[in-house]
Design a protein around this motif. Structure first.
Motif, mmCIF file in Angstrom:
data_model
loop_
_atom_site.group_PDB
_atom_site.id
_atom_site.type_symbol
_atom_site.label_atom_id
_atom_site.label_comp_id
_atom_site.label_asym_id
_atom_site.label_seq_id
_atom_site.Cartn_x
_atom_site.Cartn_y
_atom_site.Cartn_z
ATOM 1 N N LEU A 111 21.124 84.019 -7.834
ATOM 2 C CA LEU A 111 20.857 83.819 -6.383
ATOM 3 C C LEU A 111 22.153 83.170 -5.925
ATOM 4 C CD1 LEU A 111 17.459 82.086 -5.968
ATOM 5 C CD2 LEU A 111 18.196 84.412 -5.496
ATOM 6 N N SER A 112 22.962 82.485 -6.606
ATOM 7 C CA SER A 112 24.083 81.984 -5.912
ATOM 8 C C SER A 112 25.475 82.993 -5.959
ATOM 9 C CB SER A 112 24.702 80.624 -6.989
ATOM 10 O OG SER A 112 25.945 80.201 -6.368
ATOM 11 N N LEU A 115 24.557 85.906 -3.529
ATOM 12 C CA LEU A 115 24.812 85.381 -2.121
ATOM 13 C C LEU A 115 26.239 85.245 -1.787
ATOM 14 C CD1 LEU A 115 21.958 82.938 -1.540
ATOM 15 C CD2 LEU A 115 22.214 85.075 -0.549
ATOM 16 N N LEU A 195 21.359 75.140 -4.105
ATOM 17 C CA LEU A 195 21.761 76.633 -3.987
ATOM 18 C C LEU A 195 22.625 76.688 -2.611
ATOM 19 C CD1 LEU A 195 21.682 79.732 -4.889
ATOM 20 C CD2 LEU A 195 19.716 79.863 -3.432
#
Length: 329
Positions: A111-112, A115, A195
């Motif tokens: 996810l990091s 994004l 996050l």
């Protein structure tokens, strides 16, 4: 008619030791070896700072190293592969906790990195257009990356406070999105807090790298595509992204390694004991080593993490190199 008499220097035979070829060779060797001589201090420091501790950690992973052998760790008894078997025994508490931490780290990293890449690429594309204040906006975008990690994360700790934090003040008091103030640093919400900080801190690096890669794309390609009737999204899909493929391959790999190994962010954000939802493997290994004082098991976990990252990096490089050769053909 005049005749020229050869001088002594002209008729003197050249000895093998005074030939032009051998005279130049020592200078050539010195020129070739000079860069390696300059690199020697850096190589020695790399050996002392990274390689020597890595070898020591590997040796420690085969020992039953606990708090009783801290004074002289070399006297700890050999444990063979028991530390590794305990770490990968997912039915036991130690292995189950390590597996949970590994899965949390994988989800957090994906996810990091995703994004960071999306936000950084979008910002870099936007900054390609000329407008007033572009230089100032570029500088502001790089502030999170330029700030020291501890300064930035401690600021976020105050912002995530339950009673007087800025995040709850905006979400609850001003916008009314939440029914009550949220605990961001404990429970399941700790994952989203971690996050958020990671993306805020990491996307400027992606922005900087992508923006540098965009400078190498000729503007004539966009002009020709515009004359052919291609819109903005078609230009990004057909020109920008294929041209940025080599840059993105390196960028994604670097972001993955940095994020997967990140220790400073969760440690400063949560302290020595991270919540279960944000138990990254770097903090988990720290707890297994310095909180429970079982350095043998912690070293085995570190070696397993190193092997995992080496395998992932090797597979990634093989896949990307094949894709590059296919695209070139």
């Amino acid at each position: 008619m005049t005749t020229t008499v050869p001088t002594e220097a002209a008729v003197r035979p050249s000895s093998p030791g005074t030939a032009s070829g051998p005279r130049r060779r020592p200078g050539r060797i010195r020129r070739i070896g000079l860069p390696y001589l300059f690199l020697l201090p850096a190589l020695l420091l790399e050996l002392l700072v990274h390689l020597v501790p890595m070898v020591i950690g590997m040796v420690m992973s085969f020992k039953e190293l606990t708090q009783f052998y801290i004074r002289d760790w070399t006297t700890a008894p050999w444990n063979g592969l028991d530390n590794y078997s305990v770490s990968v025994d997912f039915d036991a508490p130690v292995g189950e906790a390590l597996l949970h931490s590994f899965l949390v780290t994988v989800a957090f990293t994906l996810l990091s990195v995703g994004l960071c890449w999306c936000i950084g690429t979008a910002a870099a594309l936007y900054m390609q257009e000329t407008f007033r204040g572009r230089g100032l906006l570029r500088a502001l975008f790089l502030v999170p990356y330029a700030l020291p990690v501890y300064t930035a994360v401690i600021t976020w700790v105050f912002m995530f406070q339950h009673d007087n934090g800025l995040v709850n003040h905006v979400l609850h008091d001003q916008l009314g999105i939440t029914d009550k103030p949220t605990f961001w640093l404990i429970g399941d919400n700790s994952f989203f807090a971690l996050l958020t900080v990671s993306v805020w801190k990491g996307w400027p690096f992606a922005f900087l790298i992508v923006m540098a890669g965009l400078q190498n794309i000729p503007r004539e390609l966009y002009e020709a595509a515009s004359l052919d009737g291609a819109g903005m999204w078609q230009q990004i899909r057909r020109i920008t992204l294929p041209s940025l493929r080599p840059v993105n391959q390196v960028l994604v790999l670097v972001l993955f390694l940095w994020t997967f190994n990140d220790f400073n962010t969760p440690y400063v954000l949560f302290g020595k004991t991270a919540p279960e939802a944000a138990d990254l493997i770097s903090v988990h290994i720290y707890q297994a080593s310095f909180v429970t004082w079982n350095f043998g098991t912690g070293s085995a976990m570190s070696v397993l993490l190193l092997l995992f990252l080496l395998v992932v990096t090797g597979v990634y490089l093989v896949i990307t190199s094949r894709g590059r050769r296919t695209a070139d053909v």
